[in-house]
Design a protein around this motif. Sequence first.
Motif, PDB file in Angstrom:
ATOM      1  N   ILE A   1       4.022 -38.736  -9.211  1.00 37.24           N
ATOM      2  CA  ILE A   1       4.118 -38.614  -7.999  1.00 37.24           C
ATOM      3  C   ILE A   1       2.598 -38.854  -7.520  1.00 37.24           C
ATOM      4  O   ILE A   1       1.605 -37.915  -7.818  1.00 37.24           O
ATOM      5  N   THR A   2       2.658 -40.055  -6.661  1.00 35.63           N
ATOM      6  CA  THR A   2       0.849 -39.970  -6.350  1.00 35.63           C
ATOM      7  C   THR A   2       0.473 -39.134  -5.400  1.00 35.63           C
ATOM      8  O   THR A   2       1.294 -38.990  -3.838  1.00 35.63           O
ATOM      9  N   LEU A   3      -0.584 -37.945  -5.264  1.00 35.73           N
ATOM     10  CA  LEU A   3      -0.711 -37.241  -4.246  1.00 35.73           C
ATOM     11  C   LEU A   3      -2.651 -37.697  -3.433  1.00 35.73           C
ATOM     12  O   LEU A   3      -3.634 -38.225  -4.301  1.00 35.73           O
TER      13      LEU A   3
ATOM     14  N   VAL B   1       0.621 -26.918  -8.813  1.00 36.55           N
ATOM     15  CA  VAL B   1       1.768 -27.337  -9.779  1.00 36.55           C
ATOM     16  C   VAL B   1       2.366 -27.234 -10.822  1.00 36.55           C
ATOM     17  O   VAL B   1       4.583 -27.420 -10.662  1.00 36.55           O
ATOM     18  N   LYS B   2       1.579 -26.653 -11.077  1.00 30.05           N
ATOM     19  CA  LYS B   2       2.950 -25.754 -12.562  1.00 30.05           C
ATOM     20  C   LYS B   2       4.037 -24.489 -11.822  1.00 30.05           C
ATOM     21  O   LYS B   2       4.981 -24.770 -12.370  1.00 30.05           O
TER      22      LYS B   2
ATOM     23  N   GLU C   1       6.826 -31.558 -20.198  1.00 27.70           N
ATOM     24  CA  GLU C   1       5.431 -31.938 -19.991  1.00 27.70           C
ATOM     25  C   GLU C   1       4.991 -32.139 -18.643  1.00 27.70           C
ATOM     26  O   GLU C   1       6.076 -33.195 -17.716  1.00 27.70           O
ATOM     27  N   THR C   2       4.077 -31.557 -17.884  1.00 25.44           N
ATOM     28  CA  THR C   2       3.615 -32.030 -16.789  1.00 25.44           C
ATOM     29  C   THR C   2       2.038 -32.073 -16.582  1.00 25.44           C
ATOM     30  O   THR C   2       1.225 -31.682 -16.959  1.00 25.44           O
ATOM     31  N   PHE C   3       1.298 -32.796 -16.709  1.00 24.49           N
ATOM     32  CA  PHE C   3      -0.096 -33.691 -16.408  1.00 24.49           C
ATOM     33  C   PHE C   3      -0.355 -34.164 -15.218  1.00 24.49           C
ATOM     34  O   PHE C   3       0.537 -35.135 -14.552  1.00 24.49           O
ATOM     35  N   CYS C   4      -1.747 -33.969 -15.161  1.00 27.30           N
ATOM     36  CA  CYS C   4      -2.154 -35.122 -13.702  1.00 27.30           C
ATOM     37  C   CYS C   4      -3.579 -35.365 -14.809  1.00 27.30           C
ATOM     38  O   CYS C   4      -3.887 -35.844 -15.538  1.00 27.30           O
TER      39      CYS C   4
END
Length: 290
Positions: free
Chosen positions: A91-93, A110-111, A128-131
């Motif tokens: 997902i690009t912001l 986000v988490k 997993e979620t990461f920037c």
Amino acid sequence: VLAFDDESTSLADRAALVQEIQSRLRQGHDIVGSLSAATFLPEDLLGSGSRGGARSVVRRGVIDGRLRRVLPELVTSGMVGEDGSRQLWRITLQSHDFTPEKQARLKEDVKRTVEAAAADLGVKPPSETFCTGGVPLTIAAQQELLDAFLESFVMAFFTIAAVLIVFLRSPAAGFLAMIPNIFPVVVIFGILGWTGRRIDVGGMMTASVALGIAVDDTVHLLTWFRRFGGMPGSATDRVAAALGRAAVPMARTTLILAPSFGIFAFRGFQPIAQFGTLLFLLLVMALVGD
């Protein structure tokens, strides 16, 4: 980036979760634009119009089959990545004035958003979620440089002080000679700290540069002061005589270097502009210090 390792999570669930997270993230943090695989998928494909129907086995199977057919195109576009059994959905912001503080808040948000969206949709959250991306990388690099700013300046200070001690043959004289060299850094960066102005990666480099340039004028002045060591009169007379020889070359150095660096203050790129502005002020203040 949402990383899915669990093969039991269907493509339909993953796409619907990405769409929901993207929709929720757009509502805060000065987000002006967003992009994901869900942006290019039809609403009915995601089942967002009727979540109850999307949860049915039959409908989920149909949607899953249609998503598998378009999956190669999503991978080619870079919206979805595959690493063995691991699947990554991006997902690009886009945000205004993205600062380290904003990034820290966004990571926490986000988490929470991922957990809340997964719970509301009744699907398993990503493993997993990461920037990632260029902007977080630049912020991390800038923070690393800012953290090393004091360390590098202290190292430069003691290295130059050691050279002056050898040159003047006196530890006390060497450290005293460093006072006019750190004077511009203390004044200019002190004012920046006092007024709460930010220092970016361009401004961070100016302190060590100014220290290296200022010491040239200091050594030039002290050289003439030593040469007049045998002249009659007081130390004040020796200083006046030394300034008579050194003042014009020192002023010329500042008049050449300060505007040469100061011209960068008019550039549109902020780090370069701050570099030029600070170095101009530091060089002028270095002449005052000497």
